[in-house]
Design a protein around this motif. Sequence first.
Motif, PDB file in Angstrom:
ATOM      1  N   ALA A  80       0.789  -1.348   0.016  1.00 26.54           N
ATOM      2  CA  ALA A  80       0.186  -0.091   0.076  1.00 26.54           C
ATOM      3  C   ALA A  80       0.952   1.184  -0.094  1.00 26.54           C
ATOM      4  O   ALA A  80       1.965   1.041   0.718  1.00 26.54           O
ATOM      5  CB  ALA A  80      -0.870   0.047   1.219  1.00 26.54           C
ATOM      6  N   ALA A  81       0.551   2.008  -0.814  1.00 23.23           N
ATOM      7  CA  ALA A  81       1.366   3.320  -1.006  1.00 23.23           C
ATOM      8  C   ALA A  81       1.465   4.245   0.464  1.00 23.23           C
ATOM      9  O   ALA A  81       2.365   4.823   0.768  1.00 23.23           O
ATOM     10  CB  ALA A  81       0.609   4.474  -1.875  1.00 23.23           C
ATOM     11  N   ALA A  82       0.266   4.193   1.214  1.00 25.82           N
ATOM     12  CA  ALA A  82       0.217   5.069   2.522  1.00 25.82           C
ATOM     13  C   ALA A  82       1.189   4.243   3.523  1.00 25.82           C
ATOM     14  O   ALA A  82       1.722   5.051   4.357  1.00 25.82           O
ATOM     15  CB  ALA A  82      -1.099   4.933   3.049  1.00 25.82           C
ATOM     16  N   GLU A  83       1.177   3.012   3.674  1.00 29.24           N
ATOM     17  CA  GLU A  83       2.188   2.283   4.498  1.00 29.24           C
ATOM     18  C   GLU A  83       3.762   2.618   3.955  1.00 29.24           C
ATOM     19  O   GLU A  83       4.503   2.917   4.733  1.00 29.24           O
ATOM     20  CB  GLU A  83       1.927   0.909   4.057  1.00 29.24           C
ATOM     21  N   ALA A  84       3.844   2.738   3.010  1.00 26.74           N
ATOM     22  CA  ALA A  84       5.358   2.993   2.352  1.00 26.74           C
ATOM     23  C   ALA A  84       5.705   4.413   2.777  1.00 26.74           C
ATOM     24  O   ALA A  84       6.647   4.686   3.292  1.00 26.74           O
ATOM     25  CB  ALA A  84       5.640   2.796   1.105  1.00 26.74           C
ATOM     26  N   ARG A  85       4.756   5.328   2.659  1.00 27.34           N
ATOM     27  CA  ARG A  85       5.012   6.736   3.026  1.00 27.34           C
ATOM     28  C   ARG A  85       5.283   7.014   4.584  1.00 27.34           C
ATOM     29  O   ARG A  85       6.081   7.494   5.160  1.00 27.34           O
ATOM     30  CB  ARG A  85       3.747   7.486   2.702  1.00 27.34           C
ATOM     31  N   ARG A  86       4.218   6.149   5.110  1.00 30.62           N
ATOM     32  CA  ARG A  86       4.395   6.392   6.791  1.00 30.62           C
ATOM     33  C   ARG A  86       5.784   5.686   7.057  1.00 30.62           C
ATOM     34  O   ARG A  86       6.120   6.428   8.297  1.00 30.62           O
ATOM     35  CB  ARG A  86       2.957   5.714   7.105  1.00 30.62           C
ATOM     36  N   SER A  87       5.959   4.500   6.697  1.00 32.41           N
ATOM     37  CA  SER A  87       7.258   4.056   7.285  1.00 32.41           C
ATOM     38  C   SER A  87       8.490   4.907   7.064  1.00 32.41           C
ATOM     39  O   SER A  87       9.262   4.929   8.035  1.00 32.41           O
ATOM     40  CB  SER A  87       7.500   2.731   6.657  1.00 32.41           C
ATOM     41  N   PHE A 115       9.272   8.677  -4.794  1.00 33.35           N
ATOM     42  CA  PHE A 115       8.053   7.746  -4.518  1.00 33.35           C
ATOM     43  C   PHE A 115       7.735   7.016  -5.922  1.00 33.35           C
ATOM     44  O   PHE A 115       7.587   8.106  -6.766  1.00 33.35           O
ATOM     45  CB  PHE A 115       6.734   8.360  -4.034  1.00 33.35           C
ATOM     46  N   ARG A 116       7.895   5.663  -6.064  1.00 36.20           N
ATOM     47  CA  ARG A 116       7.581   5.274  -7.279  1.00 36.20           C
ATOM     48  C   ARG A 116       6.834   3.987  -7.136  1.00 36.20           C
ATOM     49  O   ARG A 116       6.953   3.122  -5.971  1.00 36.20           O
ATOM     50  CB  ARG A 116       8.766   5.116  -8.192  1.00 36.20           C
ATOM     51  N   ARG A 117       6.231   3.135  -8.256  1.00 35.05           N
ATOM     52  CA  ARG A 117       5.744   1.948  -8.290  1.00 35.05           C
ATOM     53  C   ARG A 117       6.597   1.019  -8.753  1.00 35.05           C
ATOM     54  O   ARG A 117       7.506   1.134  -9.618  1.00 35.05           O
ATOM     55  CB  ARG A 117       4.598   2.027  -9.165  1.00 35.05           C
ATOM     56  N   VAL A 118       6.948  -0.019  -7.909  1.00 38.50           N
ATOM     57  CA  VAL A 118       7.871  -1.367  -8.281  1.00 38.50           C
ATOM     58  C   VAL A 118       6.869  -2.497  -8.258  1.00 38.50           C
ATOM     59  O   VAL A 118       6.550  -3.049  -7.374  1.00 38.50           O
ATOM     60  CB  VAL A 118       8.957  -1.366  -7.259  1.00 38.50           C
ATOM     61  N   GLU A 119       6.736  -2.918  -9.535  1.00 39.97           N
ATOM     62  CA  GLU A 119       5.860  -4.129  -9.998  1.00 39.97           C
ATOM     63  C   GLU A 119       4.545  -4.008  -9.176  1.00 39.97           C
ATOM     64  O   GLU A 119       3.753  -3.226  -9.508  1.00 39.97           O
ATOM     65  CB  GLU A 119       6.882  -5.443  -9.478  1.00 39.97           C
ATOM     66  N   ASN A 120       4.152  -4.878  -8.094  1.00 40.05           N
ATOM     67  CA  ASN A 120       2.976  -4.768  -7.648  1.00 40.05           C
ATOM     68  C   ASN A 120       3.086  -4.175  -6.494  1.00 40.05           C
ATOM     69  O   ASN A 120       1.979  -4.508  -5.236  1.00 40.05           O
ATOM     70  CB  ASN A 120       2.383  -6.152  -7.542  1.00 40.05           C
ATOM     71  N   ALA A 121       4.051  -3.265  -5.938  1.00 38.59           N
ATOM     72  CA  ALA A 121       4.214  -2.562  -4.633  1.00 38.59           C
ATOM     73  C   ALA A 121       4.474  -1.154  -5.014  1.00 38.59           C
ATOM     74  O   ALA A 121       4.830  -0.628  -6.130  1.00 38.59           O
ATOM     75  CB  ALA A 121       5.423  -3.268  -3.803  1.00 38.59           C
ATOM     76  N   TYR A 122       4.688  -0.491  -3.760  1.00 38.97           N
ATOM     77  CA  TYR A 122       5.157   1.163  -3.815  1.00 38.97           C
ATOM     78  C   TYR A 122       6.485   0.936  -3.135  1.00 38.97           C
ATOM     79  O   TYR A 122       6.614   0.665  -2.010  1.00 38.97           O
ATOM     80  CB  TYR A 122       4.005   1.916  -3.313  1.00 38.97           C
ATOM     81  N   HIS A 123       7.377   1.927  -3.635  1.00 41.75           N
ATOM     82  CA  HIS A 123       8.559   2.113  -3.243  1.00 41.75           C
ATOM     83  C   HIS A 123       9.000   3.952  -2.883  1.00 41.75           C
ATOM     84  O   HIS A 123       8.778   4.526  -3.807  1.00 41.75           O
ATOM     85  CB  HIS A 123       9.655   1.695  -4.173  1.00 41.75           C
TER      86      HIS A 123
END
Length: 260
Positions: A80-87, A115-123
Motif C-alpha cells: 500500500a502506498a500509504a504504508e510506504a510513505r508512513r514507514s 516515490f515510485r511503483r515497483v511491480e505490484n508494490a510502492y517504493h
Amino acid sequence: MSLQQAPQSRVFVELVPWADRGRENHPVSASETLPGLHRPPSSAAAPTAPREVHVSGSAEVSAGPDRARVAVRLSSTKAAAAEARRSVGRRLDYVTQSLRRQGVQAENVTVMKDFRRVENAYHMEAEVCITFTEFGKMQNICNFLVEKLDSSVVISQPQFYHTPGSVENLRRQACLVAVENAQRKAQEVCNLVGQTLGMPLLIKEEETREWEGQTDDHQPSGLSHSLTVHQKVQGATIHAASKVFITFEVKGKEKKKRHL
C-alpha cells in the motif's frame, strides 16, 4: 604522493657598484685617460648605481578540508502506498529532529524524496544530505543514527572537501610566507656584512604549485570505503608551494647617535 624537495635558495650580494669596482683597486690617472675624453670633477660625477642584495625564498603550506558531506538514506517497499510513505516518514522525522537536537543548522540539511511503483508494490525513498563543519560532531551523529535506527538506515561514507576560495587563500598564504622567508634571509645577509637592509626594489613570484593528498610515500592503497576518517582527511588535504625572487636595496651601516 612524494614531496619534491625545493631547490636550494641562492643569494647574490652586490655591495660595491659595478661602475666603481675598477677604480676601487686600480685608480685611473690623468695619463691613462683616453684622448678626447675628459674626466668630470668629483663634484659633478654621475650618481653611482644602488647597492643591492638578491635573494630567493620558498615556502610550503597545507590546509585540511573544512567541510564534510554525509547522506542518510531511508527506504521502504509496501503493498500500500500509504504504508510506504508512513514507514519512511516516521524515520525521516526522527532523523531531522535528532539533527536539530544536535545543533545542526537547517541550512546545512537537504531532504530529497522519491516515490515510485515497483511491480505490484510502492517504493518510498528519502535521502538526507548533511553538511558538517565539525568532524567530531559528524561522527557522533552518524554513530547515534546507526545505533537507533539499525539496518533501516544507510549512511554513506563522509566526503571531505574545501569551500570555494580556500585554495586561493592557501596560495596567497604560501606566497606571503615565501616573501617573509626571503626578507629574513636578506636581513641576515646584511647583518653578516655590516650593512642595513633597505626597501624592496623587485618582488617576483617565480613558481607556484598545489597538490592534494599526503606528502609521504606511504599512502593507503585500499579502497575508499576501507579508509579511516583520518586517512580520508589526509587524502583531501591541499598543499601549496611558492618560490619568490626579491631584490632589496642595501644601505650603509646606520650610525648610532650620541646621547649628551
